[in-house]
Structures are given as structure tokens and as C-alpha cells.
Design an enzyme around this catalytic site. Structure first.
Site, PDB file in Angstrom:
ATOM      1  N   CYS A 128       0.912  -1.340   0.012  1.00 23.99           N
ATOM      2  CA  CYS A 128       0.156   0.191   0.064  1.00 23.99           C
ATOM      3  C   CYS A 128       0.862   1.279  -0.072  1.00 23.99           C
ATOM      4  O   CYS A 128       2.164   1.176  -0.048  1.00 23.99           O
ATOM      5  CB  CYS A 128      -0.984  -0.181   1.348  1.00 23.99           C
ATOM      6  N   HIS A 134      15.813 -12.149  12.221  1.00 26.61           N
ATOM      7  CA  HIS A 134      15.673 -11.847  13.662  1.00 26.61           C
ATOM      8  C   HIS A 134      14.091 -12.089  14.193  1.00 26.61           C
ATOM      9  O   HIS A 134      13.893 -12.218  15.300  1.00 26.61           O
ATOM     10  CB  HIS A 134      16.317 -10.385  13.988  1.00 26.61           C
TER      11      HIS A 134
END
Length: 143
Positions: free
Chosen positions: A65, A98
Site C-alpha cells: 500500500c 531476527h
């Protein structure tokens, strides 16, 4: 591999380029986005992608978006979704390594199509490191 993709009116051209990249790699794509530039509500598309990821219908999701904030906020409401808003491939590497991100959120108004393609490549080619990060990732979802 199967990936759901969704976008609002800011990202049809991004989606088309990404879908081509994915299909060229033999990846099955579930299209939950719009193909038009007429204004639509981003949550309508983000919910569909996030639900597919949350229920393991697909392996990963990609959302596009204007700023990617709205789609990321929407997707992250789902228990098993870890949507990362990324604008460089270095950030993509980190959210995969991570945070074990399973949804890539791309801000179409702040990236170029080529940059988005590079981010998708990085997302697909980067693994979660586990180890010390697993304990942290396990604390993300609400019980």
C-alpha cells in the site's frame, strides 16, 4: 511454495511485477489485491492475506500500500502473523533473520518497483536465524 499477495490502489503495478517474479520462480500465487488504481480500502485486502498466512493456507504473504503502515497494522492483528514494514533489502534481511517475518509489507509510495523486486528476492532467500531470536519471537503473539 505458495504466497498470498494483496494491495490497494497504490500498488497494482508493484503487484503485477512481483507476481511475475514469483511465477517465474515456480511459486504459486494467491492474488487478494486490486488490479485497478481506483481507491479501495487496504484492510479488505490485508485481512485476506493475513488470514491465509495465519491459517497456513500459504507459506508467506506480501502486502503493498502507499506507506505499508496500514497493511502492516492490519496483518499484525492475526495471532500467527509477523508482518514487517520494509523499504530496503537490508531491513528485509533483518525482519527475516531476527523476527521470522512471514509477511513482507512494501510501501509503494516510498520505493521503486525494482527496489520492491529486490526486497521480495531477499525475503525469499533469507532464513530465520533462530537461536537467541526464537525466545524473542515467541513473546510477540498475545496468548
Amino acid at each position: 511454495m505458495k504466497i498470498a499477495i494483496g494491495n490497494d490502489h497504490a500498488g497494482p503495478d508493484y503487484k503485477l511485477a512481483i507476481v511475475k517474479l514469483l511465477k517465474d520462480k515456480g511459486i504459486e500465487v494467491v492474488n487478494h489485491g486490486t488490479d485497478a488504481f481506483d481507491s479501495v480500502d487496504y484492510p479488505d485486502h490485508a485481512h485476506k492475506v493475513a488470514k491465509d498466512v495465519d491459517t497456513n493456507v500459504v507459506d508467506f504473504g506480501i502486502l503493498i500500500c502507499g506507506s505499508a503502515n496500514g497493511v502492516a497494522m492490519t496483518a499484525n492483528k492475526y495471532q500467527n502473523v509477523r508482518a514487517g514494514l520494509c523499504w530496503t533489502k537490508e531491513i528485509v534481511s533483518l525482519v527475516r533473520q531476527h523476527n521470522n517475518a512471514n509477511v513482507l509489507c512494501i510501501p509503494a509510495r516510498f520505493t521503486a518497483v525494482q527496489q520492491a523486486l529486490e526486497m521480495v528476492e531477499t525475503f525469499l532467500n533469507t532464513d530465520f536465524e533462530g537461536g537467541r531470536h526464537q525466545n524473542r519471537v515467541s513473546k510477540i503473539a498475545c496468548s
